[in-house]
Design a protein around this motif. Structure first.
Motif, short mmCIF file in Angstrom:
data_model
loop_
_atom_site.label_atom_id
_atom_site.label_comp_id
_atom_site.label_asym_id
_atom_site.label_seq_id
_atom_site.Cartn_x
_atom_site.Cartn_y
_atom_site.Cartn_z
N ALA A 60 -8.48 -10.83 -34.72
CA ALA A 60 -7.03 -10.74 -34.55
C ALA A 60 -6.66 -11.01 -33.10
CB ALA A 60 -6.54 -9.37 -34.99
N ARG A 61 -7.39 -10.41 -32.19
CA ARG A 61 -7.07 -10.63 -30.78
C ARG A 61 -7.24 -12.09 -30.39
NH1 ARG A 61 -9.99 -9.45 -25.18
NH2 ARG A 61 -8.50 -10.68 -23.98
N TRP A 62 -8.38 -12.68 -30.72
CA TRP A 62 -8.65 -14.04 -30.28
C TRP A 62 -7.91 -15.09 -31.09
CZ3 TRP A 62 -10.11 -15.18 -25.67
CH2 TRP A 62 -10.69 -14.18 -24.90
N TRP A 63 -7.52 -14.77 -32.30
CA TRP A 63 -6.66 -15.67 -33.08
C TRP A 63 -5.35 -15.85 -32.32
CZ3 TRP A 63 -7.80 -18.63 -37.15
CH2 TRP A 63 -6.77 -19.18 -37.90
N GLY A 64 -4.80 -14.74 -31.87
CA GLY A 64 -3.55 -14.79 -31.12
C GLY A 64 -3.71 -15.46 -29.77
N GLU A 65 -4.80 -15.17 -29.08
CA GLU A 65 -5.03 -15.80 -27.77
C GLU A 65 -5.09 -17.32 -27.91
OE1 GLU A 65 -5.23 -14.46 -24.66
OE2 GLU A 65 -4.81 -12.49 -25.48
N PHE A 66 -5.85 -17.78 -28.89
CA PHE A 66 -5.97 -19.23 -29.08
C PHE A 66 -4.66 -19.84 -29.54
CE2 PHE A 66 -6.89 -22.91 -31.86
CZ PHE A 66 -7.34 -23.78 -30.88
N ALA A 69 -2.55 -20.18 -26.40
CA ALA A 69 -3.13 -21.05 -25.37
C ALA A 69 -3.23 -22.51 -25.81
CB ALA A 69 -4.51 -20.54 -24.97
N ARG A 70 -3.34 -22.77 -27.10
CA ARG A 70 -3.48 -24.15 -27.58
C ARG A 70 -2.19 -24.95 -27.41
NH1 ARG A 70 -2.17 -24.69 -33.75
NH2 ARG A 70 -0.51 -23.15 -33.86
N ASP A 71 -1.07 -24.28 -27.23
CA ASP A 71 0.24 -24.92 -27.10
C ASP A 71 0.73 -24.73 -25.66
OD1 ASP A 71 2.93 -25.61 -27.08
OD2 ASP A 71 3.35 -24.67 -29.01
N PRO A 72 0.63 -25.75 -24.82
CA PRO A 72 0.99 -25.59 -23.41
C PRO A 72 2.41 -25.06 -23.20
CG PRO A 72 -0.10 -27.69 -23.74
CD PRO A 72 0.13 -27.09 -25.10
N LYS A 73 3.35 -25.47 -24.03
CA LYS A 73 4.73 -24.99 -23.87
C LYS A 73 4.83 -23.50 -24.20
CE LYS A 73 7.08 -29.36 -24.67
NZ LYS A 73 7.98 -30.13 -25.54
N LEU A 74 4.19 -23.09 -25.29
CA LEU A 74 4.22 -21.68 -25.67
C LEU A 74 3.47 -20.83 -24.65
CD1 LEU A 74 5.06 -19.48 -27.65
CD2 LEU A 74 3.00 -20.03 -29.00
N ASP A 75 2.35 -21.33 -24.18
CA ASP A 75 1.56 -20.62 -23.17
C ASP A 75 2.39 -20.42 -21.91
OD1 ASP A 75 -0.82 -19.35 -22.35
OD2 ASP A 75 -1.53 -21.18 -21.38
N ALA A 76 3.08 -21.46 -21.47
CA ALA A 76 3.93 -21.36 -20.27
C ALA A 76 5.08 -20.39 -20.51
CB ALA A 76 4.45 -22.73 -19.88
N HIS A 77 5.66 -20.42 -21.71
CA HIS A 77 6.76 -19.51 -22.03
C HIS A 77 6.28 -18.06 -21.99
CE1 HIS A 77 10.46 -18.04 -23.73
NE2 HIS A 77 9.82 -17.56 -24.79
N LEU A 97 12.15 -8.59 -22.35
CA LEU A 97 11.22 -9.69 -22.12
C LEU A 97 9.87 -9.40 -22.77
CD1 LEU A 97 12.15 -10.37 -18.41
CD2 LEU A 97 12.53 -11.96 -20.31
N LEU A 98 9.38 -8.18 -22.61
CA LEU A 98 8.10 -7.81 -23.21
C LEU A 98 8.18 -7.72 -24.73
CD1 LEU A 98 6.84 -5.22 -20.59
CD2 LEU A 98 6.08 -7.59 -20.91
N GLU A 99 9.33 -7.32 -25.24
CA GLU A 99 9.51 -7.30 -26.69
C GLU A 99 9.50 -8.73 -27.26
OE1 GLU A 99 13.08 -5.01 -27.34
OE2 GLU A 99 11.97 -3.12 -27.26
N GLU A 100 10.09 -9.67 -26.53
CA GLU A 100 10.04 -11.06 -26.98
C GLU A 100 8.59 -11.56 -27.00
OE1 GLU A 100 11.60 -15.56 -25.87
OE2 GLU A 100 12.55 -13.85 -24.87
N ALA A 101 7.83 -11.24 -25.96
CA ALA A 101 6.42 -11.64 -25.92
C ALA A 101 5.64 -11.00 -27.07
CB ALA A 101 5.79 -11.27 -24.58
N SER A 102 5.92 -9.74 -27.34
CA SER A 102 5.26 -9.05 -28.45
C SER A 102 5.62 -9.69 -29.79
CB SER A 102 5.67 -7.57 -28.44
OG SER A 102 5.09 -6.89 -29.53
N HIS A 103 6.88 -10.04 -29.95
CA HIS A 103 7.31 -10.71 -31.18
C HIS A 103 6.55 -12.02 -31.39
CE1 HIS A 103 9.92 -12.04 -34.41
NE2 HIS A 103 10.09 -13.17 -33.77
N ILE A 104 6.40 -12.79 -30.32
CA ILE A 104 5.66 -14.05 -30.41
C ILE A 104 4.21 -13.77 -30.81
CG2 ILE A 104 4.74 -15.99 -29.07
CD1 ILE A 104 7.43 -15.87 -27.47
#
Length: 115
Positions: A60-66, A69-77, A97-104
């Motif tokens: 679960a952790r690494w599924w989300g990390e990848f 990270a695989r999407d440069p725009k999402l990673d930058a966001h 801001l942190l809630e938005e990151a958590s939602h993603i």
């Protein structure tokens, strides 16, 4: 005057099969900067612990990390959200801001192989 082809838009690689081996291969190919942490976490949480019950949490952790990270725009966001939250002096803004990151992070957990 000659026309120049537009720069190709990099495509986001698909999510791999939901196995540690397939996820590791995708990370190695598309986001190799994550590989040392992936391997270290695998050794600590699964291999050295001799405990396969930790695999679902690891995946679960690494599924989300990848997925991020695989999407440069999402990673930058995501990096921008965290940076802005860290720099904010307004608690309400930082929380939003942190809630938005958590939602993603929750949304990318729903991705299926091939997406």
């Amino acid at each position: 005057m000659t026309a120049h082809a537009a720069e190709p838009t990099p495509t986001v690689p698909p999510m791999p099969e939901r196995t540690p081996k397939a996820l590791r291969a995708a990370i190695a190919q598309h986001t190799p900067h994550l590989l040392p942490d992936f391997d270290e976490h695998w050794r600590w949480a699964v291999a050295d612990a001799y405990d396969i019950s930790t695999v679902p949490a690891f995946m679960a952790r690494w599924w989300g990390e990848f997925a991020v990270a695989r999407d440069p725009k999402l990673d930058a966001h995501m990096a921008d959200l965290h940076d802005r939250a860290e720099e904010s002096t307004d608690l309400t803004e930082a929380k939003a801001l942190l809630e938005e990151a958590s939602h993603i992070r929750h949304e990318v957990q729903r991705l299926e192989p091939g997406q």
